[in-house]
Design a protein around this motif. Structure first.
Motif, PDB file in Angstrom:
ATOM      1  N   UNK A 190     -40.868 -93.547  56.638  1.00 21.69           N
ATOM      2  CA  UNK A 190     -41.361 -92.347  57.297  1.00 21.69           C
ATOM      3  C   UNK A 190     -40.305 -91.274  57.420  1.00 21.69           C
ATOM      4  N   UNK A 191     -39.035 -91.658  57.571  1.00 24.50           N
ATOM      5  CA  UNK A 191     -37.981 -90.651  57.675  1.00 24.50           C
ATOM      6  C   UNK A 191     -37.889 -89.852  56.382  1.00 24.50           C
ATOM      7  N   UNK A 192     -37.844 -90.538  55.238  1.00 29.93           N
ATOM      8  CA  UNK A 192     -37.799 -89.837  53.965  1.00 29.93           C
ATOM      9  C   UNK A 192     -39.016 -88.956  53.748  1.00 29.93           C
ATOM     10  N   UNK A 193     -40.181 -89.440  54.158  1.00 29.67           N
ATOM     11  CA  UNK A 193     -41.400 -88.654  54.017  1.00 29.67           C
ATOM     12  C   UNK A 193     -41.380 -87.409  54.895  1.00 29.67           C
ATOM     13  N   UNK A 194     -40.646 -87.467  55.994  1.00 34.06           N
ATOM     14  CA  UNK A 194     -40.560 -86.313  56.877  1.00 34.06           C
ATOM     15  C   UNK A 194     -39.619 -85.240  56.334  1.00 34.06           C
ATOM     16  N   UNK A 195     -38.853 -85.575  55.288  1.00 37.89           N
ATOM     17  CA  UNK A 195     -37.883 -84.636  54.728  1.00 37.89           C
ATOM     18  C   UNK A 195     -38.380 -83.937  53.467  1.00 37.89           C
ATOM     19  N   UNK A 197     -40.496 -82.252  50.483  1.00 33.87           N
ATOM     20  CA  UNK A 197     -41.667 -81.386  50.507  1.00 33.87           C
ATOM     21  C   UNK A 197     -42.856 -81.940  49.717  1.00 33.87           C
ATOM     22  N   UNK A 198     -42.639 -82.970  48.904  1.00 33.01           N
ATOM     23  CA  UNK A 198     -43.773 -83.630  48.263  1.00 33.01           C
ATOM     24  C   UNK A 198     -44.583 -84.453  49.263  1.00 33.01           C
ATOM     25  N   UNK A 199     -44.016 -84.683  50.429  1.00 34.36           N
ATOM     26  CA  UNK A 199     -44.685 -85.460  51.468  1.00 34.36           C
ATOM     27  C   UNK A 199     -44.966 -84.548  52.669  1.00 34.36           C
ATOM     28  N   UNK A 200     -44.150 -84.641  53.725  1.00 32.83           N
ATOM     29  CA  UNK A 200     -44.407 -83.857  54.937  1.00 32.83           C
ATOM     30  C   UNK A 200     -43.260 -82.919  55.295  1.00 32.83           C
ATOM     31  N   UNK A 201     -42.200 -82.880  54.484  1.00 33.20           N
ATOM     32  CA  UNK A 201     -41.013 -82.110  54.844  1.00 33.20           C
ATOM     33  C   UNK A 201     -40.940 -80.751  54.179  1.00 33.20           C
ATOM     34  N   UNK A 202     -39.797 -80.085  54.380  1.00 32.51           N
ATOM     35  CA  UNK A 202     -39.589 -78.753  53.815  1.00 32.51           C
ATOM     36  C   UNK A 202     -38.513 -78.722  52.733  1.00 32.51           C
ATOM     37  N   UNK A 203     -37.929 -79.882  52.408  1.00 32.60           N
ATOM     38  CA  UNK A 203     -36.766 -79.900  51.534  1.00 32.60           C
ATOM     39  C   UNK A 203     -37.114 -80.427  50.149  1.00 32.60           C
ATOM     40  N   UNK A 204     -36.425 -79.897  49.151  1.00 34.37           N
ATOM     41  CA  UNK A 204     -36.578 -80.358  47.768  1.00 34.37           C
ATOM     42  C   UNK A 204     -35.247 -80.952  47.329  1.00 34.37           C
ATOM     43  N   UNK A 258     -44.836 -90.422  60.929  1.00 37.16           N
ATOM     44  CA  UNK A 258     -45.246 -89.961  62.251  1.00 37.16           C
ATOM     45  C   UNK A 258     -44.524 -88.657  62.538  1.00 37.16           C
ATOM     46  N   UNK A 259     -45.153 -87.778  63.300  1.00 37.01           N
ATOM     47  CA  UNK A 259     -44.500 -86.542  63.715  1.00 37.01           C
ATOM     48  C   UNK A 259     -43.253 -86.809  64.558  1.00 37.01           C
ATOM     49  N   UNK A 260     -43.109 -88.020  65.072  1.00 33.65           N
ATOM     50  CA  UNK A 260     -41.904 -88.365  65.839  1.00 33.65           C
ATOM     51  C   UNK A 260     -40.635 -88.118  65.028  1.00 33.65           C
ATOM     52  N   UNK A 261     -40.712 -88.325  63.716  1.00 35.75           N
ATOM     53  CA  UNK A 261     -39.524 -88.177  62.881  1.00 35.75           C
ATOM     54  C   UNK A 261     -38.997 -86.748  62.869  1.00 35.75           C
ATOM     55  N   UNK A 262     -39.847 -85.763  63.201  1.00 31.56           N
ATOM     56  CA  UNK A 262     -39.418 -84.375  63.200  1.00 31.56           C
ATOM     57  C   UNK A 262     -38.585 -84.020  64.424  1.00 31.56           C
ATOM     58  N   UNK A 263     -38.545 -84.891  65.428  1.00 32.25           N
ATOM     59  CA  UNK A 263     -37.835 -84.533  66.645  1.00 32.25           C
ATOM     60  C   UNK A 263     -36.925 -85.595  67.205  1.00 32.25           C
ATOM     61  N   UNK A 264     -36.609 -86.615  66.399  1.00 33.78           N
ATOM     62  CA  UNK A 264     -35.750 -87.700  66.877  1.00 33.78           C
ATOM     63  C   UNK A 264     -35.071 -88.357  65.681  1.00 33.78           C
ATOM     64  N   UNK A 265     -34.071 -89.196  65.963  1.00 34.04           N
ATOM     65  CA  UNK A 265     -33.365 -89.905  64.902  1.00 34.04           C
ATOM     66  C   UNK A 265     -34.218 -91.078  64.446  1.00 34.04           C
TER      67      UNK A 265
END
Length: 322
Positions: A190-195, A197-204, A258-265
């Motif tokens: 989930x952490x990688x998916x939160x990063x 942009x092919x998943x839920x993040x903003x980074x490429x 989970x959206x938790x990954x956007x605001x915690x380690x």
């Protein structure tokens, strides 16, 4: 020191890379890679050397821009067997002692000094933070480092007490005789998916060099990490001023996403960082970042802004004036 080649265009637009050949090890030829912006550096003797984390490489262009805007020549180091430095015959991340990375840091610091750097900050993330602290404690060129900024340093395994105190010591002993025996890495997808942009993040970034499902680890690597953690627990004597940044809280349950990954380690237990960071040396400042992700500079924009405010405010006070 092994000879280095000339800078070449990097995979990141606006950057260039320098392969530095190192002495061969138990897998064969070894190299590390220094990366810097192609744009002319600030007219200052200040520089920063960034060191990435586990299953990672340098791609954080915004971080480079921030350091440059604050008057630092920016460099990043892809350590041996990571990212740009990974060779076809090598197993990713495969080392048997964290001291193997010291040669990479020696070479990078020497190159920075040859290019005019006089005041160097070591900025490192996660496993890179552990390596940087150990290097500042005992590396050959540690006197070249004026200060350290550690972003969520990996100072202890985020595993249950029984696993850390019973199973890991057994694996550490096995790592001495069966270093190549591999295990799947137990990090949350989930952490990688939160990063990315092919998943839920903003980074490429390159998913071969930084996969969503992280690279497997082997007993030799676990032994090396355990030895590093043991040294930290006993206490280091890093003399340079050090800023240790971490998220204000940890994701307590691993999820596919989970959206938790956007605001915690989502990788480390921040309480371990709080407890162990003061043992790194006599001049350690520890600061929690509310809403921070594991890699704090990949957090949401408003959180990144706070990270940079704290980081550069501290650097300005920690370093002598220009």
């Amino acid at each position: 020191m092994p000879a280095a080649n000339a800078y070449l265009p990097d995979v990141l637009e606006g950057f260039e890379q320098l392969f530095i050949e190192q002495l061969a090890d138990y897998e064969g030829p070894v190299r590390c890679t220094l990366v810097r912006p192609q744009a002319p550096p600030p007219a200052t003797g200040r520089a920063v050397l960034y060191v990435h984390g586990f299953s990672d490489y340098f791609f954080q262009q915004e971080l480079a821009e921030q350091w440059q805007q604050h008057g630092f020549r920016f460099y990043a180091l892809d350590l041996r067997k990571y990212g740009r430095s990974l060779l076809p015959h090598q197993r990713a991340n495969n080392v048997r002692h964290l001291g193997e990375y010291f040669a990479d840091l020696d070479a990078a610091l020497s190159q920075l000094q040859a290019e005019g750097a006089r005041t160097i900050v070591l900025n490192a993330h996660s496993t890179g933070g552990l390596i940087a602290a150990l290097y500042a404690d005992g590396g050959t060129r540690r006197a070249a480092v004026a200060a350290l900024v550690l972003n969520s340093p990996f100072l202890e395994m985020n595993q249950p007490w029984l696993l850390r105190r019973v199973a890991l010591p057994v694996i550490t002993r096995l790592g001495a005789v069966a270093p190549n025996f591999s295990l799947p890495a137990r990090l949350p997808w989930g952490y990688g998916q939160s990063l990315h942009r092919q998943h839920h993040g903003e980074w490429d970034y390159n998913l071969i060099w930084k996969p969503i499902e992280v690279f497997p680890v082997n007993f030799g690597w676990l032994r090396a990490i355990r030895q590093g953690h043991t040294r930290v627990a006993r206490g280091l004597q890093v003399q340079q001023p050090m800023l240790v940044l971490h998220s204000a809280r940890t994701v307590r349950r691993y999820h596919p996403f989970s959206d938790e990954y956007f605001g915690a380690d989502g990788v480390l237990n921040v309480q371990h960082i709080r407890t162990l960071a003061p043992r790194l040396g006599p001049q350690v400042t520890v600061c929690a970042i509310e809403g921070g992700m594991h890699d704090l500079v990949l957090s949401r924009p408003e959180v990144r802004a706070e990270v940079y405010r704290v980081m550069f405010g501290w650097v300005q006070q920690a370093l002598p004036p220009l």
